[in-house]
Design an enzyme around this catalytic site. Structure first.
Site, PDB file in Angstrom:
ATOM      1  N   CYS A 105       0.819  -1.216   0.000  1.00 25.90           N
ATOM      2  CA  CYS A 105       0.000   0.000   0.000  1.00 25.90           C
ATOM      3  C   CYS A 105       0.852   1.265   0.000  1.00 25.90           C
ATOM      4  O   CYS A 105       0.302   2.383  -0.099  1.00 25.90           O
ATOM      5  CB  CYS A 105      -0.897   0.045   1.242  1.00 25.90           C
ATOM      6  SG  CYS A 105      -2.114  -1.269   1.342  1.00 25.90           S
TER       7      CYS A 105
ATOM      8  N   GLU B 179     -28.549   9.372   7.692  1.00 31.97           N
ATOM      9  CA  GLU B 179     -28.005  10.274   8.700  1.00 31.97           C
ATOM     10  C   GLU B 179     -26.489  10.119   8.827  1.00 31.97           C
ATOM     11  O   GLU B 179     -25.765  11.094   9.075  1.00 31.97           O
ATOM     12  CB  GLU B 179     -28.660   9.976  10.051  1.00 31.97           C
ATOM     13  CG  GLU B 179     -28.123  10.733  11.232  1.00 31.97           C
ATOM     14  CD  GLU B 179     -28.531  12.202  11.239  1.00 31.97           C
ATOM     15  OE1 GLU B 179     -29.362  12.598  10.387  1.00 31.97           O
ATOM     16  OE2 GLU B 179     -28.010  12.950  12.090  1.00 31.97           O
TER      17      GLU B 179
END
Lengths: 213, 213, 213, 213
Positions: free
Chosen positions: B81, B125
């Site tokens: 990564c 939400e």
């Protein structure tokens, strides 16, 4: 250990347990409980709820929400649930309210058509876990619309508390958002939180199956 | 305890937590965070992520990925990564990036037609958990194609970071693979990781239900 | 602490972890690992796997399965997996084999028509977790029929190990039953166990979605 | 530590484990085990089951349910399962019975048409976990209707125990409610509880898939 100190520790423990079950996450969700002086212990806003410590709670006045005693850390601010928790306390004599962000609450509200204001739950032994409800009853859980800010839910909640159809409800579903679930004290609120999440999950699983069949 | 030492312990703890939730598994997934000297703490490659210890992290230069300080164990090599985490740091000022291998991220990307480059999330939400996003907004999460090697994702990611439609995105979905999720610091990245996994899971559950209905 | 003593403790710990994930349950499932003297450490049969202690393992000869050293408790008997673990060791040089009773393994085998002898898995980054397999490959996992007794699986397994289509497979699915998953050592077997359960779960979720769509 | 003291600790530990898996929740569910004097250790009613302590159990007479020794806390009352646990003991020689409120038990009973009195389970290796059942057998689990009070289930249960079709069943499903699962001793009941929950979950998953296909 004073009663309040123990309550602070239990509230922090319950937030960890609820986080582990996916009912509060990503700083969403909250809880309140009774303080020693007639105030409400209120979790802070915008923090990882599973890392709240006993000293992180505010004591607020349940009548008007003003802060009686702040959290130990001056950087913390009280939860946006403040107005809703106070209203629930005044209307339902609840000393403890849980605000859940569980996916199962969102999916349960999805089952309710837009023009209908409640979810009807029936045919489950777990209904007995709600005071005044038996396993042969049809239990109506009110469903309200979400609003841009949490405090703006107060108007709809006031109407819910005045509606005799919802006299036995110890929970309100908020579309696209989650649920508020309450009880006389902390352990009642904890029990109702487990019961309602089971009822929501069971209703979602059964309706999904009917749609497929 | 220095700041970096504490960060190393938190990163190891978060890897254990994420492993318990199925977001990193089988040596897949990873994390980075800020080192003391402007470097990035980077987990090693090819190890069980829930067993990474504080001394197992490399410190790499976020500008070019070269190793500033190695892990304690000379047998370890830095995560694949590396290039992606550095790019994300430079383009988004992120000091912490999580690489998730969660099934829910794979299934969320599956919802997006092959010629479409984003997943649109709305009506939740939990969107408020992403900086700059409200619960009435439609939030676009970029979706890129998987490549044989992780470092080959850099080209597509560069285009994503340049695209104004994705200015508020704190995550990228990689088809058949998982997601990269970032934040200013470790706790921001942790919060966003929980929020996006919730958003992915909710979107998968709701779309699945629509397909059935 | 000798190498074998440590291996016994790791095997007991892995059984607890696998039980927590539903991969071994109700005394079903099992594991083996390397002993000091060229033998295989073998869990006992008919016990709750999450409560196996380091002294509960037998040492058996991987060539013919005879007991070299018994478990500390004379009431214990070696696992029925004995013959299968030995065969896997001899055919694949595996020093550690996990026997999973996971529901996801049963459902993955359900996807395979009765006259087909393998599950084809493709389009998943996690395939890289299997030695010799890339994320662009189609990976074939052999599927065999269940038999009244576990030892009767040996004949079908022998054919699987001889089949060049399955040269890279580190797992075999058993219909209505579960899976055997192996690696060179204990940590390889652990990694492959996580990877294959992810691959099974992802394949079940994707195929279910296709059926619905 | 006497045998009974150890049993009390194991029962409390199992309630915590079952709560963690969603098999008891919201004060629902229960367990019993053998006391030293031929009595049954019985959990209290109306309490959070994951917080039951060893001193919270009653000792009741399995013949008529009368309390031989009360719980340490005089505010506690014995579980409503009392009559059912005693009946199961007398009819099946079971010294330990688990009462589950798992959603998977409710959904498994939902699969059975209203006029049918059993769930047929076949084609699963895990059937071997039930005494007297093999993996080629079709195993019949009796299904009874729910009643307003738990003690009113006794009449239907008596008929179940007299029915030769259910001779090998170590469990009964109660519609809209859950299941009773038993064994000779505590560990047998624990093993059967895991096995039956797996069998219920597998049957629900497989039938759901058939409905979709």
């Amino acid at each position: 250990m004073t009663g309040e100190q123990q309550t602070r520790e239990i509230l922090a423990e319950l937030l960890r347990e609820f986080h582990g079950r996916g009912w509060v996450s990503g700083t969403g969700g909250g809880i309140c409980g009774p303080a020693d002086d007639g105030g409400l212990l209120l979790a802070p806003t915008g923090v990882l709820k599973e890392r709240v410590r006993p000293g992180d709670f505010f004591v607020v006045d349940p009548e008007d929400g003003h802060v009686i005693r702040p959290a130990d850390d001056p950087a913390l601010r009280p939860s946006e649930c403040n107005a809703i928790f106070g209203l629930t306390h005044r209307q339902r004599d609840a000393w403890s309210v849980v605000h859940s962000h569980a996916l199962t609450a969102v999916l349960a509200a999805d089952l309710v058509p837009r023009l209908t204001d409640h979810l009807a739950i029936r045919g489950l032994e777990m209904l007995k876990g709600i005071p005044g409800v038996g396993n042969q009853d049809t239990h109506l859980v009110p469903v309200i619309r979400n609003t841009p800010r949490e405090s703006e839910l107060v108007e709809q909640l006031t109407a819910v508390f005045d509606d005799p159809r919802f006299a036995t409800a110890s929970a309100v579903l908020v579309r696209d958002h989650g649920a508020y679930i309450w009880g006389d004290g902390v352990w009642d609120a904890k029990r109702h939180t487990e019961v309602y999440h089971f009822l929501f999950e069971a209703t979602v699983a059964r309706r999904g199956r009917q749609l497929e069949g």
